[in-house]
Design an enzyme around this catalytic site. Structure first.
Site: not given
Ligand SMILES: NC(=O)c1ccc[n+]([C@@H]2O[C@H](COP(=O)([O-])OP(=O)(O)OC[C@H]3O[C@@H](n4cnc5c(N)ncnc54)[C@H](O)[C@@H]3O)[C@@H](O)[C@H]2O)c1
Length: 437
Positions: A11, A86, A151, A155, A252, A254, A256, A260, A263
């Protein structure tokens, strides 16, 4: 406008790259020095189509940089996003907010001038209040406000989703924050993306409620698929007939192997925990979680039903990531499926176009292969788990020639049953009349 993003994962990196592409000056910060070093070498630490070019252009044009030290970029910023992970908290399934609060403490110490601090991480209701309290406590002098801006990107289609969102949800009642948020997202507003201003707590809940609804839709059609198999109906026909109703919608629906990813599972669990804590249990969502958990291993029983006793059999698994166009293996259905196949005594071969490196650390005793045909070599069945484009048009004669017995279990229904059975395969889709028990 100067933007700092704390947390450079999926994100954080996608948001940072897109804001830079809009013309803002963006610094992405992460505590993971190895990740930042990769980005500073102009490489991308994750797989997301189109992201490498977008990052490369903005870095070259001086609008995007990367660092492990947030002090200066936070002091200079108009807007600071918290985009750290998170995950589920070990033991109780609540969202682990330790990364969010650690980021808030670091940001607090660096704030200078009026700054909008934005929680973009998916966080339970009340977390932005706590971020505000932490910052106030550490820096009573700071001029700031906290906004919730969840957000919704997916992905694999993250850039498209970020640039063409169905809506931008912004939780604030602060007029100065609104000016900053309007300016940040102005290019999207010009693209007619609706900006939905809400209360901060509503914004936080919108994200969880949306994910819970999507998970419910998936789980609903999965159960209808099981019923189709018993009744000799075709779930794809049923889903189409249902989805053409505008009140329901076709997406949504479909079936499967169960949802997983990074999120849905953790967010739904966190929402269930919140509901229980508030004495407002979400019984539908609790059931969705339980049904989905059971489904993943049930898919191994589906393989056993198609192949017979799995002991000593070789099963080729095509696709390991939780969805196509990502290398993300978090909570991928392939993991419990493969473990269950191994529990039944099967030998597992596997191929994924980009997820193999991530998968190696999560799966034991699996033979990882270089391509779909190598994977199918000597197999008693091929199981399609992730619907990568390259699996949609396999050379079926070549596949058949390499297998010990031509059986395909298509957990994504990407092959028309008639076509593949005509070529001499045993075919088992999901919710398909041929699977009538
Ligand atoms: N991945 C998705 O598709 C998606 C979509 C929508 C919302 N989200 C939400 O967005 C958030 C982030 O998800 P993500 O998939 O990008 O996570 P991720 O695990 O890919 O990335 C999180 C990053 O934060 C860094 N980090 C942790 N503590 C830190 C700090 N104190 N200072 C600086 N960097 C720090 C970690 O090293 C890591 O690189 C989550 O809450 C997730 O639920 C994710």
């Amino acid at each position: 406008m100067r933007v700092t993003i704390v947390g450079t994962g999926y994100v954080g990196l996608v948001s940072g790259a897109c804001f830079a592409d809009f013309g803002h000056h963006v610094t992405c910060v992460d505590t993971d020095a190895a990740k930042i070093a990769v980005l500073q070498r102009n490489e991308i630490p994750l797989y997301e189509p189109g992201l490498d070019r977008m990052v490369e252009t903005s870095v070259r044009e001086g609008r995007l940089d990367f660092t492990t030290d947030l002090k200066k970029p936070v002091a200079d910023a108009d807007a600071v996003f918290i985009a750290v992970g998170t995950p589920s908290r070990r033991g109780d399934g609540h969202a682990d907010l330790s990364y969010v609060y650690a980021a808030a403490r670091e940001i607090a110490m660096a704030l200078a001038g009026f700054t909008v601090v934005i929680t973009k991480s998916t966080v339970p209701v009340g977390t932005s209040d706590e971020v505000e309290r932490i910052i106030c406590e550490m820096r009573p002098d700071a001029d700031f406000t906290v906004v919730s801006n969840p957000e919704f990107l997916r992905e694999g289609a993250a850039i498209q989703d970020f640039k063409h969102p169905d809506r931008i949800v912004i939780g604030t009642d602060n007029a100065r924050a609104r000016i900053v948020m309007d300016e940040l997202y102005r290019p999207l507003y010009l693209n007619r993306a609706p900006m939905l201003y809400t209360g901060r707590r509503s914004a936080e809940l919108i994200k969880y409620a949306a994910n819970a609804f999507l998970a419910t839709k998936i789980t609903f059609i999965n159960e209808i698929a099981d019923l189709c198999e018993k009744l000799g109906a075709d779930v794809q026909e049923v889903a189409r007939g249902v989805g053409l109703d505008n009140r329901i919608g076709a997406k949504f629906l479909h079936p499967g192997p169960g949802f997983g990813g990074s999120c849905l599972p953790k967010d739904i669990l966190a929402l269930v925990k919140t509901g229980q804590d508030q004495a407002a249990p979400l019984r539908i969502v609790e059931t969705v979680l339980a049904v989905n958990d059971a489904r993943k291993r049930a898919m191994a029983r589906k393989v056993a039903a198609a192949v017979g006793n799995l002991r000593g059999k070789t099963i080729a698994v095509l696709g390991l990531t939780f969805k196509p166009n990502t290398d993300d293996m978090r909570e991928a259905p392939s993991i419990p499926l493969i473990t269950a196949l191994q529990d039944f005594g099967a030998r597992v071969r596997a191929y994924d176009p980009v997820g193999t490196e991530q998968a190696r650390g999560l799966l034991a005793d699996v033979t990882f292969c270089d391509g779909p045909y190598a994977c199918a070599n000597g197999a008693d069945a091929v199981v399609i788990v992730t619907e990568w484009e390259q699996f949609r048009a396999l050379d079926l004669d070549r596949l058949k020639a390499t297998m010990a017995s031509p059986v395909v279990i298509d957990l994504r229904n990407i092959y028309p049953a008639r076509e593949i059975t005509k070529r001499g395969f045993g075919y088992h889709g999901v919710g398909h009349p041929l699977d009538k028990g």
